[in-house]
Design an enzyme around this catalytic site. Structure first.
Site, PDB file in Angstrom:
ATOM      1  N   GLN A 272      57.847   8.193 -11.800  1.00  0.00           N
ATOM      2  CA  GLN A 272      59.000   7.327 -10.683  1.00  0.00           C
ATOM      3  C   GLN A 272      57.852   7.037  -9.485  1.00  0.00           C
ATOM      4  OE1 GLN A 272      62.258   6.897 -10.495  1.00  0.00           O
ATOM      5  NE2 GLN A 272      62.053   5.769  -8.483  1.00  0.00           N
TER       6      GLN A 272
ATOM      7  N   ASP B 281      57.797   1.606 -18.407  1.00  0.00           N
ATOM      8  CA  ASP B 281      58.425   0.984 -16.732  1.00  0.00           C
ATOM      9  C   ASP B 281      57.861  -1.115 -16.796  1.00  0.00           C
ATOM     10  OD1 ASP B 281      60.285   1.090 -14.577  1.00  0.00           O
ATOM     11  OD2 ASP B 281      58.462   3.032 -13.478  1.00  0.00           O
TER      12      ASP B 281
ATOM     13  N   LYS C 115      68.957   7.379 -13.388  1.00  0.00           N
ATOM     14  CA  LYS C 115      68.083   6.911 -15.083  1.00  0.00           C
ATOM     15  C   LYS C 115      68.865   8.167 -16.044  1.00  0.00           C
ATOM     16  CE  LYS C 115      64.068   4.558 -12.334  1.00  0.00           C
ATOM     17  NZ  LYS C 115      63.636   4.736 -11.997  1.00  0.00           N
TER      18      LYS C 115
END
Ligand code: NAP
Length: 292
Positions: A97, A120, A53
């Site tokens: 994460q 997200d 990422k």
């Protein structure tokens, strides 16, 4: 039948080039998009995913702020960090994460992220928007799956789509996205009965189990000519593989995603797109290409 390989790596590269231009235009308008990432602990796969990422953000020209908390951090430390990033106007997106160490409540931590910075798309607010077909920051993996299906011109309206997964990360948001495009959607999981009869009906079969070798998608589970999207990431004999027994399934279907090189790179590209969408919305850049 020889299946068409749905090349997520190539499509993600194209998307990142487009996003790079977008990011440049935003900077021209005085906005420097920035993503903050948070890793808690030292989970090895998480480190690998996060490195991917970070690399993508650099390619696209998105600024990065990386935070790494010890695995023993109390919830209060993570909450304080998230709240600080929520309040920081220079940060457009916050990526937590997952998975978190087991003493932390992932759901509660995700809810600390401001919905406007939730790149997200996992907060209840963004999930709720999706429920009403008003998704703005849509979860990256389901969004990447939809991009692949669109790019390869897979007919969705009226098609029978079967998803093997009911998680908040994959199956549930994907169900909404497919329903919004008039597909007939079946969601299966570990307690589904008469499993074979469900998967064999699928025109589009999306598998995201990740339990090989105990679960393997074999040729008898798929219909001739189906489209198979393999989201899963399994380590089998030291190799990264999907749920599908690739060789035998690819002989029977019309299109299939490889693992690696299918959904994984699309997930990362969608995270970059969501960061630019968040930056455009926070700065009222109504003409930004990512909003169209
Ligand atoms: P998860 O929460 O563990 O979900 C797995 C799903 O599979 C659950 O719905 C589970 O059913 C179902 N399942 C388990 N065993 C089954 C069986 N024998 N038959 C049918 N269904 C079964 O995992 P996740 O976070 O959604 O991730 C799933 C997979 O996708 C993993 O391999 C993960 O690494 C991968 N993934 C990839 C990406 C990417 O970017 N490529 C992104 C996210 C996830 P129950 O609900 O009944 O337990």
């Amino acid at each position: 039948m020889t299946a068409i390989l749905m090349d997520g790596k190539a499509l993600a590269a194209e998307i990142k080039l487009r996003l790079k231009e977008e990011a440049e235009m935003m900077r021209g308008a005085g906005v420097s998009p920035k993503l903050a990432t948070i890793l808690v602990g030292d989970d090895a796969p998480s480190k690998v995913y996060l490195a991917g990422k970070h690399k993508a953000a650099q390619e696209v020209g998105i600024g990065l702020e990386t935070h790494h908390l010890p695995g023993t951090s109390p919830a209060e430390d993570l909450v304080l960090l998230i709240r600080r990033l929520n309040a920081d106007k220079s940060v457009n997106g916050i990526l937590l994460q997952l998975p978190l160490p087991s003493h932390l409540d992932s759901r509660a931590m995700i809810e600390e992220i401001s919905p406007e910075k939730d790149v997200d798309g996992l907060t209840a607010v963004n999930m709720g928007r999706l429920f009403y077909n008003k998704g703005v920051l849509v979860p990256c993996t389901p969004k990447g799956v939809m991009e692949l299906l669109h790019h390869y011109k897979v007919t969705l309206a009226g098609s029978r789509c079967v998803i093997i997964n009911r998680s908040a990360l994959v199956g549930r948001p994907l169900m909404h996205l497919l329903l919004a495009e008039d597909a007939t959607v079946t969601v299966c999981h570990s307690k589904s009965l008469d499993f074979l009869s469900l998967t064999r009906q699928a025109d589009v079969l999306i598998t995201a189990v990740g339990r090989r070798p105990s679960f393997t998608l074999t040729r008898e589970m798929v219909k001739d000519g189906a489209v198979v999207i393999d989201v899963a990431m399994n380590r089998l004999h030291g190799k990264l593989v999907g749920d599908a027994e690739f060789g035998e399934v690819a002989e029977k279907v019309s299109m299939i995603t490889p693992v690696p090189g299918g959904v994984g790179p699309m997930t990362v590209a969608m995270l970059m797109e969501n960061t630019l969408i968040a930056a455009a919305l926070q700065n009222d850049l109504k003409d930004a290409g990512v909003l169209k």
